[in-house]
Design a protein around this motif. Structure first.
Motif, PDB file in Angstrom:
ATOM      1  N   GLU A   1       0.842  -1.212   0.000  1.00  0.00           N
ATOM      2  CA  GLU A   1       0.000   0.000   0.000  1.00  0.00           C
ATOM      3  C   GLU A   1       0.874   1.257   0.000  1.00  0.00           C
ATOM      4  N   HIS A   2       1.937   1.244   0.813  1.00  0.00           N
ATOM      5  CA  HIS A   2       2.853   2.399   0.877  1.00  0.00           C
ATOM      6  C   HIS A   2       3.461   2.673  -0.501  1.00  0.00           C
ATOM      7  N   LEU A   3       3.946   1.624  -1.163  1.00  0.00           N
ATOM      8  CA  LEU A   3       4.603   1.793  -2.459  1.00  0.00           C
ATOM      9  C   LEU A   3       3.605   2.230  -3.536  1.00  0.00           C
ATOM     10  N   GLN A   4       2.407   1.652  -3.501  1.00  0.00           N
ATOM     11  CA  GLN A   4       1.394   2.038  -4.493  1.00  0.00           C
ATOM     12  C   GLN A   4       0.927   3.479  -4.274  1.00  0.00           C
ATOM     13  N   ASN A   5       0.829   3.901  -3.017  1.00  0.00           N
ATOM     14  CA  ASN A   5       0.472   5.297  -2.729  1.00  0.00           C
ATOM     15  C   ASN A   5       1.553   6.253  -3.224  1.00  0.00           C
ATOM     16  N   ALA A   6       2.817   5.833  -3.099  1.00  0.00           N
ATOM     17  CA  ALA A   6       3.927   6.663  -3.589  1.00  0.00           C
ATOM     18  C   ALA A   6       3.828   6.843  -5.105  1.00  0.00           C
ATOM     19  N   ILE A   7       3.459   5.761  -5.815  1.00  0.00           N
ATOM     20  CA  ILE A   7       3.299   5.848  -7.273  1.00  0.00           C
ATOM     21  C   ILE A   7       2.123   6.766  -7.607  1.00  0.00           C
ATOM     22  N   LEU A   8       1.010   6.554  -6.900  1.00  0.00           N
ATOM     23  CA  LEU A   8      -0.226   7.310  -7.167  1.00  0.00           C
ATOM     24  C   LEU A   8      -0.037   8.809  -6.937  1.00  0.00           C
ATOM     25  N   SER A   9       0.671   9.150  -5.851  1.00  0.00           N
ATOM     26  CA  SER A   9       0.849  10.566  -5.504  1.00  0.00           C
ATOM     27  C   SER A   9       2.100  11.170  -6.138  1.00  0.00           C
ATOM     28  N   GLN A  10       2.799  10.349  -6.934  1.00  0.00           N
ATOM     29  CA  GLN A  10       4.043  10.768  -7.598  1.00  0.00           C
ATOM     30  C   GLN A  10       5.078  11.278  -6.586  1.00  0.00           C
ATOM     31  N   LYS A  11       5.152  10.563  -5.470  1.00  0.00           N
ATOM     32  CA  LYS A  11       6.138  10.900  -4.431  1.00  0.00           C
ATOM     33  C   LYS A  11       7.041   9.696  -4.169  1.00  0.00           C
ATOM     34  N   VAL A  12       7.583   9.166  -5.250  1.00  0.00           N
ATOM     35  CA  VAL A  12       8.477   8.013  -5.144  1.00  0.00           C
ATOM     36  C   VAL A  12       9.836   8.488  -4.623  1.00  0.00           C
ATOM     37  N   SER A  13      10.314   7.830  -3.575  1.00  0.00           N
ATOM     38  CA  SER A  13      11.616   8.191  -3.005  1.00  0.00           C
ATOM     39  C   SER A  13      12.739   7.714  -3.926  1.00  0.00           C
ATOM     40  N   HIS A  14      13.901   8.327  -3.790  1.00  0.00           N
ATOM     41  CA  HIS A  14      15.045   7.919  -4.613  1.00  0.00           C
ATOM     42  C   HIS A  14      15.741   6.683  -4.045  1.00  0.00           C
ATOM     43  N   ALA A  15      15.413   6.300  -2.779  1.00  0.00           N
ATOM     44  CA  ALA A  15      16.089   5.129  -2.198  1.00  0.00           C
ATOM     45  C   ALA A  15      15.221   4.468  -1.134  1.00  0.00           C
ATOM     46  N   TYR A  16      15.097   3.135  -1.237  1.00  0.00           N
ATOM     47  CA  TYR A  16      14.335   2.341  -0.272  1.00  0.00           C
ATOM     48  C   TYR A  16      15.209   1.202   0.253  1.00  0.00           C
ATOM     49  N   ILE A  17      14.994   0.866   1.529  1.00  0.00           N
ATOM     50  CA  ILE A  17      15.589  -0.336   2.109  1.00  0.00           C
ATOM     51  C   ILE A  17      14.453  -1.316   2.381  1.00  0.00           C
ATOM     52  N   LEU A  18      14.526  -2.502   1.798  1.00  0.00           N
ATOM     53  CA  LEU A  18      13.572  -3.575   2.107  1.00  0.00           C
ATOM     54  C   LEU A  18      14.299  -4.545   3.031  1.00  0.00           C
ATOM     55  N   ASN A  19      13.869  -4.573   4.284  1.00  0.00           N
ATOM     56  CA  ASN A  19      14.595  -5.292   5.336  1.00  0.00           C
ATOM     57  C   ASN A  19      13.783  -6.480   5.838  1.00  0.00           C
ATOM     58  N   GLY A  20      14.352  -7.695   5.724  1.00  0.00           N
ATOM     59  CA  GLY A  20      13.635  -8.878   6.198  1.00  0.00           C
ATOM     60  C   GLY A  20      14.474 -10.129   6.003  1.00  0.00           C
ATOM     61  N   PRO A  21      14.056 -11.247   6.615  1.00  0.00           N
ATOM     62  CA  PRO A  21      14.846 -12.484   6.516  1.00  0.00           C
ATOM     63  C   PRO A  21      14.929 -13.002   5.083  1.00  0.00           C
ATOM     64  N   ASP A  22      15.836 -13.962   4.864  1.00  0.00           N
ATOM     65  CA  ASP A  22      15.920 -14.644   3.571  1.00  0.00           C
ATOM     66  C   ASP A  22      14.567 -15.255   3.210  1.00  0.00           C
ATOM     67  N   ASP A  23      14.225 -15.193   1.931  1.00  0.00           N
ATOM     68  CA  ASP A  23      12.993 -15.804   1.393  1.00  0.00           C
ATOM     69  C   ASP A  23      11.708 -15.154   1.899  1.00  0.00           C
ATOM     70  N   SER A  24      11.807 -13.962   2.500  1.00  0.00           N
ATOM     71  CA  SER A  24      10.604 -13.346   3.064  1.00  0.00           C
ATOM     72  C   SER A  24       9.796 -12.561   2.033  1.00  0.00           C
ATOM     73  N   GLY A  25      10.332 -12.369   0.831  1.00  0.00           N
ATOM     74  CA  GLY A  25       9.567 -11.689  -0.220  1.00  0.00           C
ATOM     75  C   GLY A  25      10.137 -10.346  -0.648  1.00  0.00           C
TER      76      GLY A  25
END
Length: 329
Positions: free
Chosen positions: A15-39
């Motif tokens: 939802e956060h990422l889709q809202n960023a696309i919709l509002s044209q407020k995409v950040s220049h850098a994201y960290i996706l943090n989670g265990p191996d194989d978590s998606g």
């Protein structure tokens, strides 16, 4: 490559990422943090595909030229940063594939997206090289750092990125997915789900793993006969476990799930919430012969065994102490 719609769980991040696309407020850098194989990679790829989609929606259409290229991993403006050394992403990797490349405008897309998997493997020099790009990126650049440990990054990198922490996916969602898409029976889905602890990728791997069933059967067989094993036979039991030295944490986790089932049955006499409910005869037997304190001591001993092995304590000694504790309790 899957779109957002195919991802199990992680609704808040999507939802956060889709809202960023919709509002044209995409950040220049994201960290996706989670265990191996978590998606993490599935989310990053779905986001990249949606950003480049020619229909400009919040989900990749799967039909336009860009989406088809993304699905086959041939989209020229979605760049996967690679590294030759298995345990290190070097400063040369970052300079060659990111720093020296960012000023070249996208070929045919609104963005130029860099996906850096296993980003925790960046050494300090690589992180500093990347930091310069993150601090002053061209408007079209999006950097996606996929990591199992965001704390390994320099504070300056963390402060300039949006961090999205992947949470455990509810068990019911994972179990339903395994039964519907992996075509496995209810009982096996239950075991894989409990064992995966909210990690969809791990659950899918377990569902199709022959070695997992072998480890499970070995662990349960040992638990059933441990009470009858004499002390002089203990070394044979240690030898049996040592065959699974590389998967020892999986072996321990199976034992922990078993003894949690024993504890739960002893407290509630309810079969429905047990993971190993097909083993109810042996669980009842174990529950009747063990005290609450004894089962708690076994669970604590399993945790201690994990810690000791991580600290490189002698394998056979750790296993022998563990089996003696289980036998006594």
């Amino acid at each position: 490559m899957a779109g957002f719609a195919e991802i199990i769980g992680h609704e808040q991040i999507i939802e956060h990422l889709q809202n960023a696309i919709l509002s044209q407020k995409v950040s220049h850098a994201y960290i996706l943090n989670g265990p191996d194989d978590s998606g993490k990679k599935m989310i990053a790829e779905a986001f990249a595909m949606a950003l480049q989609c020619e229909k400009h929606g919040t989900e990749g259409c799967m039909e336009c030229h860009s989406c088809k290229q993304a699905i086959s991993k041939n989209q020229p403006d979605i760049i996967y940063v690679t590294h030759e050394k298995p345990n290190t992403i070097s400063v040369d990797d970052i300079r060659r594939q990111v720093k020296d490349d960012v000023d070249i405008k996208p070929y045919a897309s609104p963005y130029k997206i860099y996906i850096i998997d296993e980003a925790e493997k960046m050494n300090v020099q690589a992180q500093n090289a990347l930091l310069k790009t993150i601090e002053e990126p061209p408007a079209y650049v999006v950097i996606l750092l996929l990591t199992t440990n965001a704390d390994s990054f320099l504070p300056t990198i963390n402060s300039r990125c949006i961090t999205l922490d992947l949470k455990a996916v509810p068990n019911e969602k994972i179990k339903s997915y395994l039964m519907e898409h992996c075509q496995i029976p209810d009982y096996q889905a239950e075991v894989c789900t409990a064992f995966a602890q909210g990690n969809v990728g791990k659950a899918i791997k377990l569902a199709s793993s022959e070695s997992f069933n072998e480890i499970k059967n070995s662990a349960l067989q040992l638990i059933r006969r441990l009470k009858e094993i004499d002390l002089y036979e203990m070394m044979e039991a240690v030898k049996q476990i040592s065959e699974y030295k590389l998967e020892i944490n999986d072996y321990f986790d199976i034992m922990m799930i078993w003894y949690r089932d024993v504890l739960l049955y002893k407290a509630t006499a309810d079969v429905n919430h047990l993971v190993f409910r097909d083993e109810i005869y042996d669980i009842k037997k174990s529950a009747s012969k063990s005290s609450y304190e004894g089962i708690e001591q076994i669970l604590e001993a399993l945790e201690k065994a994990k810690v000791r092995l991580n600290a490189n304590v002698n394998f056979d000694l750790v296993i022998e102490l563990l089996l003696l504790t289980i036998k006594e309790n």
